[in-house]
Write a protein that holds these residues in place. Sequence first.
Motif, short mmCIF file in Angstrom:
data_model
loop_
_atom_site.label_atom_id
_atom_site.label_comp_id
_atom_site.label_asym_id
_atom_site.label_seq_id
_atom_site.Cartn_x
_atom_site.Cartn_y
_atom_site.Cartn_z
N SER A 146 0.83 -1.20 0.00
CA SER A 146 0.00 0.00 0.00
C SER A 146 0.87 1.25 0.00
O SER A 146 0.35 2.36 -0.11
N TYR A 147 2.17 1.07 0.17
CA TYR A 147 3.09 2.19 0.29
C TYR A 147 4.20 2.11 -0.75
O TYR A 147 5.38 1.95 -0.42
N PRO A 148 3.86 2.22 -2.04
CA PRO A 148 4.88 2.16 -3.08
C PRO A 148 5.79 3.38 -3.03
O PRO A 148 5.38 4.48 -2.65
N LEU A 149 7.02 3.16 -3.40
CA LEU A 149 8.03 4.23 -3.43
C LEU A 149 8.12 4.82 -4.83
O LEU A 149 7.84 4.13 -5.82
N PRO A 150 8.55 6.08 -4.92
CA PRO A 150 8.81 6.62 -6.25
C PRO A 150 9.80 5.71 -6.98
O PRO A 150 10.81 5.29 -6.41
N GLY A 151 9.48 5.38 -8.20
CA GLY A 151 10.32 4.46 -8.96
C GLY A 151 9.74 3.05 -9.02
O GLY A 151 10.18 2.25 -9.83
N GLN A 152 8.76 2.75 -8.19
CA GLN A 152 8.07 1.46 -8.27
C GLN A 152 6.81 1.65 -9.11
O GLN A 152 6.07 2.61 -8.91
N VAL A 153 6.58 0.75 -10.03
CA VAL A 153 5.35 0.73 -10.82
C VAL A 153 4.55 -0.44 -10.28
O VAL A 153 5.05 -1.57 -10.22
N GLY A 211 -9.00 -2.48 -11.51
CA GLY A 211 -7.56 -2.66 -11.63
C GLY A 211 -6.88 -1.41 -12.16
O GLY A 211 -7.51 -0.57 -12.82
N GLU A 212 -5.59 -1.29 -11.86
CA GLU A 212 -4.83 -0.09 -12.23
C GLU A 212 -3.36 -0.42 -12.45
O GLU A 212 -2.83 -1.36 -11.87
N ILE A 213 -2.72 0.39 -13.27
CA ILE A 213 -1.27 0.56 -13.26
C ILE A 213 -1.07 1.89 -12.54
O ILE A 213 -1.69 2.89 -12.90
N TYR A 214 -0.22 1.90 -11.53
CA TYR A 214 -0.10 3.04 -10.63
C TYR A 214 1.37 3.38 -10.44
O TYR A 214 2.18 2.49 -10.15
N PRO A 235 -11.64 5.80 -3.22
CA PRO A 235 -12.72 6.29 -2.36
C PRO A 235 -13.25 5.25 -1.38
O PRO A 235 -13.80 5.60 -0.34
N ARG A 236 -13.07 3.98 -1.69
CA ARG A 236 -13.56 2.91 -0.81
C ARG A 236 -12.57 2.52 0.27
O ARG A 236 -12.85 1.70 1.12
N GLY A 237 -11.34 3.06 0.21
CA GLY A 237 -10.35 2.76 1.23
C GLY A 237 -9.00 2.38 0.67
O GLY A 237 -8.73 2.51 -0.52
N GLN A 238 -8.16 1.88 1.55
CA GLN A 238 -6.78 1.53 1.21
C GLN A 238 -6.73 0.34 0.27
O GLN A 238 -7.52 -0.61 0.39
N LEU A 239 -5.79 0.38 -0.68
CA LEU A 239 -5.56 -0.71 -1.63
C LEU A 239 -4.11 -1.17 -1.50
O LEU A 239 -3.30 -0.52 -0.86
N ALA A 240 -3.80 -2.27 -2.16
CA ALA A 240 -2.41 -2.75 -2.26
C ALA A 240 -2.21 -3.29 -3.66
O ALA A 240 -3.13 -3.88 -4.25
N GLY A 241 -1.03 -3.06 -4.21
CA GLY A 241 -0.73 -3.53 -5.55
C GLY A 241 0.64 -4.19 -5.62
O GLY A 241 1.45 -4.06 -4.72
N ASN A 242 0.85 -4.88 -6.73
CA ASN A 242 2.08 -5.64 -6.96
C ASN A 242 3.16 -4.75 -7.57
O ASN A 242 3.00 -4.27 -8.70
N PRO A 243 4.29 -4.54 -6.89
CA PRO A 243 5.37 -3.72 -7.45
C PRO A 243 6.20 -4.54 -8.45
O PRO A 243 7.19 -5.16 -8.11
N PHE A 244 5.78 -4.51 -9.71
CA PHE A 244 6.36 -5.42 -10.71
C PHE A 244 7.46 -4.78 -11.56
O PHE A 244 8.23 -5.49 -12.20
N LEU A 245 7.54 -3.46 -11.60
CA LEU A 245 8.61 -2.77 -12.32
C LEU A 245 9.31 -1.81 -11.37
O LEU A 245 8.65 -1.14 -10.57
N ILE A 246 10.63 -1.74 -11.49
CA ILE A 246 11.42 -0.81 -10.71
C ILE A 246 12.17 0.08 -11.71
O ILE A 246 12.98 -0.41 -12.50
N ILE A 247 11.87 1.37 -11.70
CA ILE A 247 12.53 2.30 -12.62
C ILE A 247 13.98 2.47 -12.19
O ILE A 247 14.26 2.83 -11.05
N THR A 248 14.89 2.17 -13.11
CA THR A 248 16.32 2.22 -12.82
C THR A 248 17.01 3.41 -13.49
O THR A 248 18.08 3.81 -13.04
N GLU A 249 16.41 3.94 -14.54
CA GLU A 249 16.96 5.11 -15.23
C GLU A 249 15.84 6.11 -15.46
O GLU A 249 14.76 5.75 -15.94
#
Length: 140
Positions: free
Chosen positions: A67-74, A86-89, A100-114
């Motif tokens: 629920s707490y992705p970092l900048p650079g995580q997709v 569903g979303e890409i976030y 609006p319905r509350g907290q969500l959690a997603g899969n951090p599948f990409l890490i921006i390296t450049e």
Amino acid sequence: MTHIKMKSGDFTFTARLDEEGTPETSKWFLKQLPFKISVIQAAWSGPAFFTDLNWIGFDVPFEKATSYPLPGQVIMYPGDERGNSGEIYIPYGGNCFACPRGQLAGNPFLIITEGVEQLEVFGRKVRWEGAQEIAFEKVE
């Protein structure tokens, strides 16, 4: 190791696919390539932009979900039975992923390296200029 190029106008980001940590999400994403989305500013979570997936990833399981992705995580949110499709976030600042319905959690599948240092600039562009298209393609 699989790398993905993310391009929008003058902005180019390179990301590493986390195939070990999110294998099912990674397989799903690779099947989508080349993939184009239009992102808009997030309203509930903090500085981020996202796109609705219109149910195309509903069968992807939750993997290393946060629920707490970092900048650079997709992250990919598969959706749920409550009506979230569903979303890409992509955060560009501190976040608590929510709707609006509350907290969500997603899969951090990409890490921006450049290009991660340009995320905030791109995020401001989305915020002030509106929807922006991002193209994803595999780096060969």
